[in-house]
Design a protein around this motif. Structure first.
Motif, PDB file in Angstrom:
ATOM      1  N   PRO A 130     -19.865 -13.584  -4.605  1.00  0.00           N
ATOM      2  CA  PRO A 130     -21.258 -13.128  -4.535  1.00  0.00           C
ATOM      3  C   PRO A 130     -21.416 -11.628  -4.307  1.00  0.00           C
ATOM      4  N   VAL A 174     -28.546 -12.560  -4.191  1.00  0.00           N
ATOM      5  CA  VAL A 174     -27.939 -12.157  -2.915  1.00  0.00           C
ATOM      6  C   VAL A 174     -28.355 -10.731  -2.541  1.00  0.00           C
ATOM      7  N   THR A 205     -23.119 -13.262   4.045  1.00  0.00           N
ATOM      8  CA  THR A 205     -22.441 -13.436   2.746  1.00  0.00           C
ATOM      9  C   THR A 205     -21.099 -12.715   2.778  1.00  0.00           C
TER      10      THR A 205
END
Ligand code: C5P
Length: 237
Positions: A130, A174, A205
């Protein structure tokens, strides 16, 4: 699904003291902005390119790069930057088209970043990470000084450190979430963040580090321009 590059080029270049905003300082006959865009285009992974530039220089900026090889197939936009890097990135994000799902955020000041680095970061995001940053090992000895009361002072194990470069690659959702949270909450950690990966990490994340390259150094001080000139001369040799 497509990939966009947000190229932040709205910094003032105070530390470079070259008399114009950093991205417009000329290196080997061309502004740093043009060198940076040329290398991004050569990577061949971006369908959209958003130039974030000092207000009033949008038209000039698109004109400077629209004739570069590879620019024809890319949706090109230029928007005005903000007071700091974070708000400049946010301005770039706001200009993205709907179909973009991967965003590369790149500093124009890292104007000699090899196209391979752009490609590898994009590939790593497409492969499922991500958030991806390029990093290079630290060669100097590093010592922490207690900048804040209670902060630890002393030598730092450099083997565990990486100098983080750009482009940094993200899943669009994200990155947008991280910028949204930073703008909404104004957390001290978010205000102190000097890159996008740090913002993303605040939301939990994970950030993947891929090998960076020395040529992707950031032009910040006058000596960096001399180095950049030498790198170009070597490339042309
Ligand atoms: O200031 P620094 O060298 O860390 O800036 C990194 C990148 O962020 C540069 O390419 C600079 O043009 C950009 N920047 C920006 N808007 C700002 C400050 C920096 O686009 N307000």
């Amino acid at each position: 699904m497509s990939t966009a590059c947000v190229l932040v080029a709205a910094g003032s270049g105070t530390r470079l003291a070259a008399g114009s905003p950093k991205a417009f300082v000329v290196l080997d006959g061309r502004p740093l902005l043009v060198h940076a865009v040329e290398r991004v285009l050569r990577a061949g992974v971006c369908d959209q390119l958003v130039l974030v530039v000092p207000d009033g220089r949008q038209q000039e900026s698109t004109a400077l790069v629209s004739g570069l090889p590879g620019a024809g197939g890319v949706v090109l936009r230029a928007v005005a930057g903000g007071v700091d890097r974070r708000s400049s990135v946010a301005a770039g994000l706001a200009a993205l088209g709907d179909d973009v799902d991967v965003v590369l955020v790149h500093d124009a000041a890292r104007c000699l970043t090899p196209p391979e680095q752009v490609l590898e970061v994009e590939r790593a995001v497409r492969a499922g990470a991500p958030a991806v940053v390029p990093g290079v090992a630290v060669t100097d000895t590093v010592r922490a000084v207690a900048a804040r009361a209670g902060g630890a002072a002393g030598p730092v194990d450099r083997a565990s450190l990486r100098l983080v470069q750009t482009p940094q690659g993200f899943r669009r959702d994200v990155l947008e979430q991280a910028h949204g949270a930073a703008a909404e909450h104004g957390l001290p950690q978010a205000l102190a963040a000097t890159d996008d990966a740090s913002l993303v990490e605040l939301l939990g994340t994970p950030v993947t580090v891929v090998p960076g390259r020395e040529e992707a150094f950031k032009v910040t001080r006058p000596l960096d321009l001399a180095l950049a000139s030498a790198v170009l001369a070597q490339e042309g040799a």
